[in-house]
Design a protein around this motif. Structure first.
Motif, PDB file in Angstrom:
ATOM      1  N   UNK B 110    -103.992  40.674  -5.779  1.00  0.00           N
ATOM      2  CA  UNK B 110    -102.910  39.782  -5.318  1.00  0.00           C
ATOM      3  C   UNK B 110    -103.434  38.789  -4.272  1.00  0.00           C
ATOM      4  N   UNK B 111    -104.305  39.276  -3.384  1.00  0.00           N
ATOM      5  CA  UNK B 111    -104.872  38.386  -2.360  1.00  0.00           C
ATOM      6  C   UNK B 111    -105.832  37.381  -3.003  1.00  0.00           C
ATOM      7  N   UNK B 112    -106.585  37.831  -4.015  1.00  0.00           N
ATOM      8  CA  UNK B 112    -107.491  36.902  -4.721  1.00  0.00           C
ATOM      9  C   UNK B 112    -106.698  35.762  -5.371  1.00  0.00           C
ATOM     10  N   UNK B 113    -105.525  36.088  -5.878  1.00  0.00           N
ATOM     11  CA  UNK B 113    -104.717  35.030  -6.517  1.00  0.00           C
ATOM     12  C   UNK B 113    -104.300  33.967  -5.495  1.00  0.00           C
ATOM     13  N   UNK B 114    -104.054  34.397  -4.273  1.00  0.00           N
ATOM     14  CA  UNK B 114    -103.745  33.411  -3.221  1.00  0.00           C
ATOM     15  C   UNK B 114    -104.990  32.574  -2.927  1.00  0.00           C
ATOM     16  N   UNK B 115    -106.158  33.227  -2.875  1.00  0.00           N
ATOM     17  CA  UNK B 115    -107.410  32.491  -2.653  1.00  0.00           C
ATOM     18  C   UNK B 115    -107.619  31.446  -3.753  1.00  0.00           C
ATOM     19  N   UNK B 116    -107.384  31.855  -4.994  1.00  0.00           N
ATOM     20  CA  UNK B 116    -107.560  30.911  -6.105  1.00  0.00           C
ATOM     21  C   UNK B 116    -106.561  29.759  -5.992  1.00  0.00           C
ATOM     22  N   UNK B 117    -105.345  30.085  -5.593  1.00  0.00           N
ATOM     23  CA  UNK B 117    -104.331  29.042  -5.414  1.00  0.00           C
ATOM     24  C   UNK B 117    -104.759  28.071  -4.311  1.00  0.00           C
ATOM     25  N   UNK B 118    -105.310  28.629  -3.213  1.00  0.00           N
ATOM     26  CA  UNK B 118    -105.824  27.783  -2.126  1.00  0.00           C
ATOM     27  C   UNK B 118    -106.894  26.836  -2.668  1.00  0.00           C
ATOM     28  N   UNK B 119    -107.779  27.373  -3.508  1.00  0.00           N
ATOM     29  CA  UNK B 119    -108.839  26.531  -4.088  1.00  0.00           C
ATOM     30  C   UNK B 119    -108.260  25.421  -4.968  1.00  0.00           C
ATOM     31  N   UNK B 120    -107.247  25.780  -5.727  1.00  0.00           N
ATOM     32  CA  UNK B 120    -106.611  24.778  -6.603  1.00  0.00           C
ATOM     33  C   UNK B 120    -105.991  23.663  -5.759  1.00  0.00           C
ATOM     34  N   UNK B 121    -105.330  24.049  -4.671  1.00  0.00           N
ATOM     35  CA  UNK B 121    -104.707  23.041  -3.789  1.00  0.00           C
ATOM     36  C   UNK B 121    -105.784  22.089  -3.261  1.00  0.00           C
ATOM     37  N   UNK B 122    -106.900  22.665  -2.843  1.00  0.00           N
ATOM     38  CA  UNK B 122    -107.951  21.848  -2.225  1.00  0.00           C
ATOM     39  C   UNK B 122    -108.653  20.976  -3.264  1.00  0.00           C
TER      40      UNK B 122
END
Lengths: 133, 153
Positions: B110-122
């Motif tokens: 679940x935390x990795x999915x937030x990390x991936x989302x952060x990467x997508x935003x950036x």
């Protein structure tokens, strides 16, 4: 009316009433937590607000296994509220605001949507479970 | 650091997002009706359009801030709690801490999915369709529950 608002004694009176209502709430939540077989830790914090001297209010930490609910009084002199106490869950960091409404407490979500349930033990237990879910 | 201090850091970002939402909504609501707000906006050369964009992007902006606080907590634990001097990327850092703390795979994922989302935003400038802030803070909070109550001095 204006005289009353400018009178420090007026604010001192309101502050004393607010501290008393927070104490009553914290005692109530401690009793409900005990009834639900959760352990509690009592504490206190200092609140500084305009128009009144800094004052102390009780706080409460409720342990539900490894999880926690923090009962955190925010203040009395708030925009559109007659006083606010937050219930914050850890680890989820979910939070609801309890807004003073006479002798009652209104439950407001983080999106400012009211939860229209009566303020009682059953609501509290459900709220805790939802905050930790 | 105490784990509760790590939670306080994330909670502060949540509170600042709420303050930002409040401030932007008040100004946006008043800019066309309140002469004083309109004049102040002119002085600062801020347009309604910019304010609307600010409101639209507020949530993703704060997701980035939230993740950066989360990363700072993990790096502090890596250095002060585990005594490591290396500076791994975020993915191996999260994996390594999870292994050492016997973390549940679900909380790690679940935390990795937030990390991936952060990467997508950036990297892809995505502004919609991801997790909302509330979901992100919840997932990162669940990861932090696996850290010890205290580490370092």
């Amino acid at each position: 009316m204006t005289q009353a608002i400018n009178n420090p004694a007026h604010w001192d009176q309101r502050r004393m009433e607010w501290v008393a209502s927070v104490k009553k709430l914290v005692d109530q939540l401690a009793d409900w937590a005990a009834a639900a077989q959760w352990t509690v830790e009592r504490g206190s914090k200092t609140i500084s607000e305009k128009k009144t001297e800094a004052y102390e209010v009780p706080t409460l930490l409720i342990h539900i296994g490894d999880d926690e609910i923090r009962v955190n009084p925010i203040g009395k002199l708030l925009f559109r509220a007659e006083g606010r106490v937050d219930l914050e869950a850890r680890p989820t960091l979910n939070r609801v605001k309890l807004i003073a409404d006479g002798s009652e407490w209104k439950i407001i979500t983080e999106s400012n949507v009211p939860i229209r349930s009566p303020w009682n033990f059953e609501t509290f237990v459900q709220l805790v479970r939802d905050l930790l879910a | 650091m105490h784990r509760s201090a790590a939670y306080n850091l994330l909670a502060r970002v949540r509170d600042e997002l709420e303050a930002g939402r409040f401030a932007v909504s008040i100004v946006l609501g008043g800019i066309d009706q309140d002469e004083r707000i309109a004049q102040a906006a002119q002085v600062y050369d801020v347009t309604s359009e910019e304010l609307r964009r600010c409101a639209d992007n507020l949530q993703v902006t704060f997701v980035l801030r939230l993740f950066s606080e989360f990363e700072a907590v993990l790096r502090d634990y890596w250095k002060e709690g585990l005594g490591r001097s290396s500076a791994p990327d975020m993915r191996p850092l999260m994996e390594s801490i999870a292994r050492r703390r016997a973390m549940s795979q679900n909380d790690l994922d679940m935390a990795h999915e937030v990390r991936l989302y952060r990467n997508v935003i950036i990297h892809e400038k995505m502004r919609e369709g991801g997790f909302d802030f509330s979901e992100c803070k919840q997932r990162l909070g669940m990861y932090l529950r696996w850290l010890p109550l205290q580490w370092g001095d």
